[in-house]
Design a protein around this motif. Structure first.
Motif, PDB file in Angstrom:
ATOM      1  N   GLY A   1      83.601   8.784  32.407  1.00  0.00           N
ATOM      2  CA  GLY A   1      83.292   7.798  31.363  1.00  0.00           C
ATOM      3  C   GLY A   1      81.848   7.860  30.911  1.00  0.00           C
ATOM      4  N   PRO A   2      80.872   7.687  31.835  1.00  0.00           N
ATOM      5  CA  PRO A   2      79.464   7.801  31.438  1.00  0.00           C
ATOM      6  C   PRO A   2      79.114   9.170  30.878  1.00  0.00           C
ATOM      7  CG  PRO A   2      79.655   6.678  33.544  1.00  0.00           C
ATOM      8  CD  PRO A   2      81.012   7.185  33.207  1.00  0.00           C
TER       9      PRO A   2
ATOM     10  N   LEU B   1      77.446   9.607  27.240  1.00  0.00           N
ATOM     11  CA  LEU B   1      76.180  10.308  27.009  1.00  0.00           C
ATOM     12  C   LEU B   1      76.360  11.498  26.076  1.00  0.00           C
ATOM     13  CD1 LEU B   1      74.644  10.273  30.614  1.00  0.00           C
ATOM     14  CD2 LEU B   1      73.950   8.911  28.643  1.00  0.00           C
ATOM     15  N   PHE B   2      77.483  12.192  26.223  1.00  0.00           N
ATOM     16  CA  PHE B   2      77.744  13.324  25.335  1.00  0.00           C
ATOM     17  C   PHE B   2      77.837  12.873  23.874  1.00  0.00           C
ATOM     18  CE2 PHE B   2      80.993  15.704  22.988  1.00  0.00           C
ATOM     19  CZ  PHE B   2      80.388  16.954  22.947  1.00  0.00           C
ATOM     20  N   LEU B   3      78.532  11.778  23.629  1.00  0.00           N
ATOM     21  CA  LEU B   3      78.674  11.278  22.261  1.00  0.00           C
ATOM     22  C   LEU B   3      77.330  10.811  21.705  1.00  0.00           C
ATOM     23  CD1 LEU B   3      82.040   9.312  22.540  1.00  0.00           C
ATOM     24  CD2 LEU B   3      81.660  11.517  21.437  1.00  0.00           C
ATOM     25  N   ILE B   4      76.509  10.164  22.557  1.00  0.00           N
ATOM     26  CA  ILE B   4      75.188   9.735  22.104  1.00  0.00           C
ATOM     27  C   ILE B   4      74.348  10.956  21.714  1.00  0.00           C
ATOM     28  CG2 ILE B   4      73.006   8.715  22.858  1.00  0.00           C
ATOM     29  CD1 ILE B   4      74.576   6.694  24.436  1.00  0.00           C
ATOM     30  N   VAL B   5      74.363  11.970  22.568  1.00  0.00           N
ATOM     31  CA  VAL B   5      73.617  13.203  22.254  1.00  0.00           C
ATOM     32  C   VAL B   5      74.119  13.813  20.951  1.00  0.00           C
ATOM     33  CG1 VAL B   5      73.168  15.570  23.007  1.00  0.00           C
ATOM     34  CG2 VAL B   5      73.031  13.687  24.650  1.00  0.00           C
TER      35      VAL B   5
ATOM     36  N   LEU C   1      74.687   2.122  15.298  1.00  0.00           N
ATOM     37  CA  LEU C   1      76.129   2.128  15.059  1.00  0.00           C
ATOM     38  C   LEU C   1      76.804   3.280  15.795  1.00  0.00           C
ATOM     39  CD1 LEU C   1      78.582   0.991  13.561  1.00  0.00           C
ATOM     40  CD2 LEU C   1      77.990   2.464  11.621  1.00  0.00           C
ATOM     41  N   GLY C   2      76.134   4.447  15.785  1.00  0.00           N
ATOM     42  CA  GLY C   2      76.691   5.605  16.483  1.00  0.00           C
ATOM     43  C   GLY C   2      76.806   5.372  17.982  1.00  0.00           C
TER      44      GLY C   2
ATOM     45  N   LEU D   1      84.446   4.531  21.889  1.00  0.00           N
ATOM     46  CA  LEU D   1      85.266   5.746  21.926  1.00  0.00           C
ATOM     47  C   LEU D   1      85.407   6.252  23.348  1.00  0.00           C
ATOM     48  CD1 LEU D   1      84.153   7.839  18.801  1.00  0.00           C
ATOM     49  CD2 LEU D   1      86.361   6.769  19.221  1.00  0.00           C
ATOM     50  N   SER D   2      84.304   6.233  24.110  1.00  0.00           N
ATOM     51  CA  SER D   2      84.398   6.692  25.500  1.00  0.00           C
ATOM     52  C   SER D   2      85.328   5.792  26.304  1.00  0.00           C
ATOM     53  CB  SER D   2      83.006   6.733  26.126  1.00  0.00           C
ATOM     54  OG  SER D   2      82.419   5.435  26.161  1.00  0.00           O
ATOM     55  N   LYS D   3      85.239   4.468  26.050  1.00  0.00           N
ATOM     56  CA  LYS D   3      86.148   3.543  26.735  1.00  0.00           C
ATOM     57  C   LYS D   3      87.595   3.818  26.337  1.00  0.00           C
ATOM     58  CE  LYS D   3      83.476   0.683  29.100  1.00  0.00           C
ATOM     59  NZ  LYS D   3      83.646   0.428  30.533  1.00  0.00           N
ATOM     60  N   TYR D   4      87.780   4.007  25.022  1.00  0.00           N
ATOM     61  CA  TYR D   4      89.143   4.239  24.519  1.00  0.00           C
ATOM     62  C   TYR D   4      89.699   5.552  25.054  1.00  0.00           C
ATOM     63  CZ  TYR D   4      92.904   5.171  21.206  1.00  0.00           C
ATOM     64  OH  TYR D   4      94.116   5.470  20.643  1.00  0.00           O
ATOM     65  N   TYR D   5      88.859   6.560  25.132  1.00  0.00           N
ATOM     66  CA  TYR D   5      89.302   7.871  25.588  1.00  0.00           C
ATOM     67  C   TYR D   5      89.595   7.859  27.082  1.00  0.00           C
ATOM     68  CZ  TYR D   5      89.332  12.906  26.386  1.00  0.00           C
ATOM     69  OH  TYR D   5      89.697  14.181  26.741  1.00  0.00           O
ATOM     70  N   MET D   6      88.781   7.139  27.866  1.00  0.00           N
ATOM     71  CA  MET D   6      88.946   7.138  29.317  1.00  0.00           C
ATOM     72  C   MET D   6      90.049   6.186  29.790  1.00  0.00           C
ATOM     73  SD  MET D   6      87.144   9.366  30.689  1.00  0.00           S
ATOM     74  CE  MET D   6      87.511   8.823  32.349  1.00  0.00           C
TER      75      MET D   6
END
Length: 543
Positions: free
Chosen positions: A30-31, A35-39, A401-402, A409-414
């Motif tokens: 999850g984390p 972090l990947f999406l933030i990057v 916003l991102g 998205l990470s919550k939804y994906y995990m």
């Protein structure tokens, strides 16, 4: 207990050792995904910013302002050129008609235009006879005033008779096109009987005759007509902005000499452009620049004479200039804004372009005029700073916003992955659950098959396997090692065992090393754990 128990037991030591070496556990999925999406978001924004910098978008704000003002200037210049060109033509037409009409009226009485000064009693009737023509010309031209000045005075014997001239000046007090259907017409100069006869009021600053003491609009065109043989279309003259004697409003006058058929000059006539009319006609769009101003001005050696200029705009640059102040300008080396500066005063940025008030071959074609649009320098700088600030703020908001979207998205994906692992733990692979995630379903199926394979082979419980292996290794101990081991089982310490067996402590340590190596343990504590597990499992071993 299944394959999961086997994995947990076999990996426990490895995870423990990794934790001890690294000091921390690795991040979960999850984390990691967050972090990947933030990057990814930050990288994309930085890429956009880099592209904007390379393409000059941030620095293009100044170019945008330049282009905007140049477009406004082009539009304003065209309007001023059309207005002044039209009034010039109509002034020439009016002078032509008046010259013929006045000459004809005088000839009917057996007089020439040169006799006007000797017959002041004819002036009122002569001027009154041209009232309708003048009024019609005023309304047709949509100017703020029309005037006629004859080279004669009603009373030549007065002390100031040389500076006084009879004539007519009709003003439209509301020169706005929108109210042209019902204009407010007043008499500024002329015989009062003309006003009474035509039911028009006298101006509050009315005088019967013109004061030509400093009237360049009168003297200059008459002198030019007397010295040069040119058509009227080459003799009209635009007087720079002045305040008529006895009045308070600035005006520009287009004067055309009155010439009879014999070439005698006997006066001037023309139209007025008041400061109000100029402002109403050429008010620049101030939605972006509140203090933008337009100026029609004479030009001389990179200098504008502000005292002779006409201004328009919600903010007039003249408000910051002293009387008769000069405004110096210079062009930027980068061909951008012109810089306009009053000596010791405010500075402006803008553009100007030449305007031809006279045709080629005119007596006054040597005069240079220009139309300028100017904005206070601080307004341009402030506008650019605000635009960049707004753009930076948008980037910050977009980044926030991102980050928020990345979190959800990470919550939804995990969520389905976590749910799938929970299903695996709860079912223990007795049943094969479906998660609708192909990769996880394949893993579950693989683990289920492996579990069945172990069961078919009659594999024992993983804990029993480990303990049986320990018991097997226990048989490899020598009698001396087994004696030491048995005392450990009875909870003796190393010192106590040495005393009981009458051995040195070093000998006991040597036996310990061999016992640990054969039983695959690393310490007395771990050895006791296995002993306790054997006792709990009911495994028999002889001490």
């Amino acid at each position: 207990m299944g394959v999961i128990t086997l994995l947990g037991v076999s990996k426990l030591s490895e995870i423990k050792q990794r934790f001890i070496k690294t000091g921390s556990l690795r991040l979960s999925m999850g984390p990691r995904l967050f972090l990947f999406l933030i990057v990814l978001v930050v990288t994309m924004l930085l890429g956009i910013i880099a592209i904007l910098l390379l393409t000059g978008t941030f620095t293009a704000k100044l170019n945008t302002h330049e282009e905007l003002i140049q477009n406004k200037l082009s539009f304003t210049w065209r309007n001023i050129s059309n207005q002044y060109g039209q009034l010039s033509v109509e002034s020439v037409d009016l002078a032509t008609e008046l010259s013929k009409s006045i000459e004809k009226r005088l000839q009917e009485q057996g007089l020439e235009v040169s006799d006007l000064q000797d017959h002041p009693e004819l002036l009122e009737a002569l001027i009154a006879g041209e009232y309708e023509r003048a009024l019609f010309s005023l309304q047709r031209s949509k100017s703020s005033g029309v005037f006629i000045i004859l080279d004669a005075t009603v009373n030549p014997k007065l002390k100031n008779a040389e500076a006084s001239r009879a004539g007519l000046f009709i003003k439209n007090m509301e020169p706005n096109i929108l109210s042209s259907s019902s204009p407010t017409i007043v008499l500024l100069r002329g015989f009062p009987n003309i006003g009474r006869s035509n039911t028009i009021p006298l101006h509050t600053q009315w005088s019967m005759e013109f004061d030509i003491t400093n009237a360049s609009y009168y003297r200059i065109p008459m002198e030019a007509a007397s010295q040069q043989t040119l058509p009227l279309s080459r003799l009209y003259y635009w007087n720079p902005a002045i305040t008529l004697p006895g009045t308070s409003e600035e005006v520009m006058l287009c004067s055309v000499p009155l010439i009879d058929s014999k070439g005698n000059v006997f006066g001037v006539c023309g139209f007025e452009v008041s400061a109000m009319l100029f402002k109403l006609s050429h008010l620049p769009d101030n939605r972006i620049y509140n203090r933008i101003s337009c100026m029609l001005t004479p030009v001389s050696q990179n200098t504008f004479d502000v005292s002779q200029a006409m201004f328009s705009g919600g903010y007039s640059a003249r408000n910051v200039f002293a009387d008769n102040q000069l405004l110096h300008f210079k062009e930027s080396q980068k061909k951008s804004f012109f810089s306009y500066r009053e000596e010791g005063g405010d500075s402006f940025l803008g553009f100007h372009t030449s305007i031809e008030l006279y045709p080629k071959g005119s007596a006054f074609s040597h005069e240079d005029w220009a139309v300028a649009l100017m904005v206070p320098t601080e307004d341009i700088i402030s506008s650019i700073a605000n635009a960049n600030y707004n753009l930076a703020l948008k980037f910050v908001l977009l980044m926030i916003l991102g980050i928020i979207v990345s979190f959800f998205l990470s919550k939804y994906y995990m969520r389905p992955i976590k749910k799938s692992f929970d299903m695996i733990k709860s079912n223990g692979l007795i049943e094969t659950p479906k998660t609708e995630i192909p990769e996880i379903d394949d893993l579950i199926e693989f683990l289920s098959l492996e579990n069945e394979s172990f069961q078919k082979k009659g594999e024992e419980d993983p804990s029993s396997v480990v303990l049986n292996e320990f018991l097997k290794n226990l048989k490899t101990l020598s009698p001396a090692e087994r004696s030491v081991f048995n005392l450990y089982v009875q909870q003796y310490t190393a010192k106590e065992i040495a005393a009981k067996l009458c051995l040195s402590i070093n000998t006991i340590k040597t036996h310990n090393k061999r016992i640990y190596a054969k039983l695959n343990v690393t310490s007395r504590k771990e050895l006791l754990v296995f002993i306790n597990m054997l006792e709990e499992a009911g495994k028999k071993f002889h001490c």
